[in-house]
Write a protein that holds these residues in place. Structure first.
Motif, PDB file in Angstrom:
ATOM      1  N   ARG A 262       0.808  -1.216   0.000  1.00  0.00           N
ATOM      2  CA  ARG A 262       0.000   0.000   0.000  1.00  0.00           C
ATOM      3  C   ARG A 262       0.845   1.272   0.000  1.00  0.00           C
ATOM      4  NH1 ARG A 262      -4.835  -1.176  -1.727  1.00  0.00           N
ATOM      5  NH2 ARG A 262      -4.898   1.076  -1.699  1.00  0.00           N
ATOM      6  N   ASP A 263       2.064   1.206   0.513  1.00  0.00           N
ATOM      7  CA  ASP A 263       2.895   2.411   0.615  1.00  0.00           C
ATOM      8  C   ASP A 263       3.992   2.457  -0.450  1.00  0.00           C
ATOM      9  OD1 ASP A 263       4.341   0.309   1.653  1.00  0.00           O
ATOM     10  OD2 ASP A 263       5.094   1.419   3.399  1.00  0.00           O
ATOM     11  N   ASP A 264       3.816   1.727  -1.549  1.00  0.00           N
ATOM     12  CA  ASP A 264       4.830   1.680  -2.607  1.00  0.00           C
ATOM     13  C   ASP A 264       4.576   2.728  -3.690  1.00  0.00           C
ATOM     14  OD1 ASP A 264       6.344  -0.369  -1.550  1.00  0.00           O
ATOM     15  OD2 ASP A 264       5.378  -1.951  -2.717  1.00  0.00           O
ATOM     16  N   VAL A 265       5.651   3.395  -4.099  1.00  0.00           N
ATOM     17  CA  VAL A 265       5.648   4.223  -5.304  1.00  0.00           C
ATOM     18  C   VAL A 265       5.946   3.303  -6.483  1.00  0.00           C
ATOM     19  CG1 VAL A 265       6.820   6.098  -6.539  1.00  0.00           C
ATOM     20  CG2 VAL A 265       6.382   6.295  -4.076  1.00  0.00           C
ATOM     21  N   VAL A 266       5.110   3.361  -7.527  1.00  0.00           N
ATOM     22  CA  VAL A 266       5.208   2.398  -8.621  1.00  0.00           C
ATOM     23  C   VAL A 266       5.293   3.103  -9.969  1.00  0.00           C
ATOM     24  CG1 VAL A 266       4.181   0.354  -9.691  1.00  0.00           C
ATOM     25  CG2 VAL A 266       3.761   0.819  -7.266  1.00  0.00           C
ATOM     26  N   ILE A 267       6.166   2.586 -10.848  1.00  0.00           N
ATOM     27  CA  ILE A 267       6.258   3.050 -12.225  1.00  0.00           C
ATOM     28  C   ILE A 267       5.864   1.900 -13.152  1.00  0.00           C
ATOM     29  CG2 ILE A 267       7.780   3.861 -14.079  1.00  0.00           C
ATOM     30  CD1 ILE A 267       9.452   5.271 -12.007  1.00  0.00           C
TER      31      ILE A 267
ATOM     32  N   GLY B 149      -5.465   0.639  -7.422  1.00  0.00           N
ATOM     33  CA  GLY B 149      -6.169  -0.079  -6.374  1.00  0.00           C
ATOM     34  C   GLY B 149      -5.269  -0.816  -5.404  1.00  0.00           C
ATOM     35  N   LEU B 150      -3.969  -0.880  -5.725  1.00  0.00           N
ATOM     36  CA  LEU B 150      -3.025  -1.634  -4.891  1.00  0.00           C
ATOM     37  C   LEU B 150      -2.166  -0.756  -4.005  1.00  0.00           C
ATOM     38  CD1 LEU B 150      -1.745  -4.313  -7.463  1.00  0.00           C
ATOM     39  CD2 LEU B 150      -3.466  -4.606  -5.668  1.00  0.00           C
ATOM     40  N   THR B 151      -1.964   0.507  -4.377  1.00  0.00           N
ATOM     41  CA  THR B 151      -1.113   1.392  -3.594  1.00  0.00           C
ATOM     42  C   THR B 151      -1.792   2.734  -3.364  1.00  0.00           C
ATOM     43  OG1 THR B 151       1.039   2.529  -3.482  1.00  0.00           O
ATOM     44  CG2 THR B 151       0.101   2.184  -5.677  1.00  0.00           C
ATOM     45  N   ASP B 152      -1.472   3.338  -2.228  1.00  0.00           N
ATOM     46  CA  ASP B 152      -1.971   4.674  -1.916  1.00  0.00           C
ATOM     47  C   ASP B 152      -0.966   5.741  -2.312  1.00  0.00           C
ATOM     48  OD1 ASP B 152      -4.297   3.608  -0.709  1.00  0.00           O
ATOM     49  OD2 ASP B 152      -3.169   3.230   1.142  1.00  0.00           O
ATOM     50  N   GLU B 153       0.206   5.327  -2.768  1.00  0.00           N
ATOM     51  CA  GLU B 153       1.259   6.271  -3.120  1.00  0.00           C
ATOM     52  C   GLU B 153       1.239   6.584  -4.621  1.00  0.00           C
ATOM     53  OE1 GLU B 153       3.161   7.913  -1.009  1.00  0.00           O
ATOM     54  OE2 GLU B 153       2.171   6.904   0.674  1.00  0.00           O
ATOM     55  N   GLN B 154       2.260   7.290  -5.070  1.00  0.00           N
ATOM     56  CA  GLN B 154       2.294   7.778  -6.447  1.00  0.00           C
ATOM     57  C   GLN B 154       2.442   6.643  -7.463  1.00  0.00           C
ATOM     58  OE1 GLN B 154       5.238  10.820  -7.056  1.00  0.00           O
ATOM     59  NE2 GLN B 154       4.170  11.652  -8.832  1.00  0.00           N
ATOM     60  N   VAL B 155       1.701   6.766  -8.548  1.00  0.00           N
ATOM     61  CA  VAL B 155       1.785   5.830  -9.663  1.00  0.00           C
ATOM     62  C   VAL B 155       2.079   6.627 -10.929  1.00  0.00           C
ATOM     63  CG1 VAL B 155       0.519   4.205 -11.128  1.00  0.00           C
ATOM     64  CG2 VAL B 155       0.211   4.137  -8.641  1.00  0.00           C
ATOM     65  N   ILE B 156       3.139   6.219 -11.640  1.00  0.00           N
ATOM     66  CA  ILE B 156       3.542   6.897 -12.871  1.00  0.00           C
ATOM     67  C   ILE B 156       3.537   5.898 -14.016  1.00  0.00           C
ATOM     68  CG2 ILE B 156       5.413   8.137 -14.059  1.00  0.00           C
ATOM     69  CD1 ILE B 156       6.377   9.050 -11.286  1.00  0.00           C
ATOM     70  N   GLY B 157       2.914   6.254 -15.115  1.00  0.00           N
ATOM     71  CA  GLY B 157       2.922   5.430 -16.314  1.00  0.00           C
ATOM     72  C   GLY B 157       3.712   6.110 -17.418  1.00  0.00           C
ATOM     73  N   ILE B 158       4.426   5.321 -18.201  1.00  0.00           N
ATOM     74  CA  ILE B 158       5.222   5.848 -19.317  1.00  0.00           C
ATOM     75  C   ILE B 158       4.912   5.016 -20.547  1.00  0.00           C
ATOM     76  CG2 ILE B 158       7.539   6.375 -20.178  1.00  0.00           C
ATOM     77  CD1 ILE B 158       8.503   6.303 -17.240  1.00  0.00           C
ATOM     78  N   ASP B 159       4.639   5.704 -21.670  1.00  0.00           N
ATOM     79  CA  ASP B 159       4.406   4.982 -22.916  1.00  0.00           C
ATOM     80  C   ASP B 159       4.789   5.864 -24.099  1.00  0.00           C
ATOM     81  OD1 ASP B 159       2.806   2.243 -23.576  1.00  0.00           O
ATOM     82  OD2 ASP B 159       2.637   3.661 -25.238  1.00  0.00           O
ATOM     83  N   LEU B 160       5.177   5.206 -25.190  1.00  0.00           N
ATOM     84  CA  LEU B 160       5.522   5.933 -26.416  1.00  0.00           C
ATOM     85  C   LEU B 160       4.330   6.701 -26.964  1.00  0.00           C
ATOM     86  CD1 LEU B 160       7.645   3.264 -28.341  1.00  0.00           C
ATOM     87  CD2 LEU B 160       8.474   5.471 -27.502  1.00  0.00           C
ATOM     88  N   ASN B 161       3.137   6.151 -26.786  1.00  0.00           N
ATOM     89  CA  ASN B 161       1.925   6.740 -27.332  1.00  0.00           C
ATOM     90  C   ASN B 161       1.083   7.376 -26.237  1.00  0.00           C
ATOM     91  OD1 ASN B 161       2.388   5.690 -30.052  1.00  0.00           O
ATOM     92  ND2 ASN B 161       1.954   3.687 -29.149  1.00  0.00           N
ATOM     93  N   PRO B 162       0.308   8.409 -26.579  1.00  0.00           N
ATOM     94  CA  PRO B 162      -0.577   9.020 -25.591  1.00  0.00           C
ATOM     95  C   PRO B 162      -1.556   7.999 -25.017  1.00  0.00           C
ATOM     96  CG  PRO B 162      -0.418  10.402 -27.558  1.00  0.00           C
ATOM     97  CD  PRO B 162       0.243   9.095 -27.892  1.00  0.00           C
ATOM     98  N   VAL B 163      -1.763   8.044 -23.724  1.00  0.00           N
ATOM     99  CA  VAL B 163      -2.661   7.129 -23.034  1.00  0.00           C
ATOM    100  C   VAL B 163      -3.751   7.961 -22.362  1.00  0.00           C
ATOM    101  CG1 VAL B 163      -2.852   5.403 -21.187  1.00  0.00           C
ATOM    102  CG2 VAL B 163      -0.814   5.458 -22.639  1.00  0.00           C
ATOM    103  N   PRO B 164      -5.024   7.598 -22.533  1.00  0.00           N
ATOM    104  CA  PRO B 164      -6.101   8.326 -21.862  1.00  0.00           C
ATOM    105  C   PRO B 164      -5.855   8.377 -20.361  1.00  0.00           C
ATOM    106  CG  PRO B 164      -7.011   6.805 -23.468  1.00  0.00           C
ATOM    107  CD  PRO B 164      -5.545   6.499 -23.380  1.00  0.00           C
ATOM    108  N   PRO B 165      -6.222   9.472 -19.715  1.00  0.00           N
ATOM    109  CA  PRO B 165      -5.951   9.625 -18.278  1.00  0.00           C
ATOM    110  C   PRO B 165      -6.523   8.489 -17.443  1.00  0.00           C
ATOM    111  CG  PRO B 165      -6.712  11.700 -19.231  1.00  0.00           C
ATOM    112  CD  PRO B 165      -6.896  10.657 -20.283  1.00  0.00           C
ATOM    113  N   VAL B 166      -5.796   8.151 -16.390  1.00  0.00           N
ATOM    114  CA  VAL B 166      -6.259   7.219 -15.371  1.00  0.00           C
ATOM    115  C   VAL B 166      -6.268   7.986 -14.065  1.00  0.00           C
ATOM    116  CG1 VAL B 166      -5.751   5.108 -14.072  1.00  0.00           C
ATOM    117  CG2 VAL B 166      -5.363   5.178 -16.552  1.00  0.00           C
ATOM    118  N   GLU B 167      -7.416   8.039 -13.430  1.00  0.00           N
ATOM    119  CA  GLU B 167      -7.547   8.844 -12.217  1.00  0.00           C
ATOM    120  C   GLU B 167      -6.515   8.433 -11.166  1.00  0.00           C
ATOM    121  OE1 GLU B 167     -10.936  10.155  -8.922  1.00  0.00           O
ATOM    122  OE2 GLU B 167     -11.441   8.772 -10.560  1.00  0.00           O
TER     123      GLU B 167
END
Length: 200
Positions: free
Chosen positions: A39-44, A59-77
């Motif tokens: 729950r306290d993990d920062v995830v990329i 749904g698995l962590t309360d900390e920061q989540v960062i996604g990276i992709d070559l193409n634009p990805v619709p927002p994830v809350e």
């Protein structure tokens, strides 16, 4: 292709439960078996399109989540999404400016396949190795890393690289993988730290 997806139970389940793709169940399966995220993990999430793993991660962590992709990805809350190549200095600098410690890195990315089995496997392993390099640069000691790859003649290269950098390494085929696929995930737990990476 449409009929295959239409008959796929995981695809239908994803649509029903609001996930963007059936791949969500692969990460849920891995988490259930290996408990890689707390729950306290920062995830990329490397290669995060279309965003189903980001949905699971939120749904698995309360900390920061960062996604990276070559193409634009619709927002994830609740997730920050960067568009670009995670191997470039530009993206690495952006990540470094956003966070100081990363607990977990996951990568479900795969190259565009050409149909040439040996060529595609080489590209897949190469991408997995690049993801591992990223993990080595950003993970805090003790962190976890999950990466997708495919069985073949070069599989040992990424497996050896993982074993050099993590105290615990497991190879796992998710129950959500399509029948006949050589897709597997390598789970690296307890990152040793950069000094242990013999390739620098």
């Amino acid at each position: 292709m449409g009929s295959q997806w239409g008959r796929d139970g995981y695809y239908r389940k994803a649509r029903t439960e609001g996930y963007r793709s059936r791949a969500a169940y692969k990460l849920l399966d891995i988490q259930k078996r290996f408990q890689v995220i707390r729950r306290d993990d920062v995830v990329i999430d490397l290669g995060c399109a279309p965003g189903s793993w980001l949905q699971v991660l939120r749904g698995l962590t309360d900390e920061q989540v960062i996604g990276i992709d070559l193409n634009p990805v619709p927002p994830v809350e609740g997730a920050v999404i960067l568009t670009g190549d995670f191997t470039t200095e530009y993206i690495r600098e952006k990540v470094g400016a956003m966070i100081t410690e990363v607990n977990v890195i996951v990568c479900d990315a795969a190259p565009n396949f050409s149909g040439n089995k040996s060529f595609d496997q080489a590209r897949s392993v190469g991408l997995s190795e690049e993801a591992c390099d990223f993990a080595v640069d950003f993970l805090k000691p003790g962190g976890n890393f999950v990466v997708k790859t495919f069985h073949g003649d070069m599989f040992h290269l990424i497996l050896d690289k993982m074993r050099r950098n993590f105290y615990g390494v497991k190879v796992y085929r998710s129950e959500a993988a399509r029948k006949g696929s050589t897709e597997v995930y390598i789970i690296g737990k307890k990152f040793k730290g950069r000094r242990n990476d013999s390739e620098g």
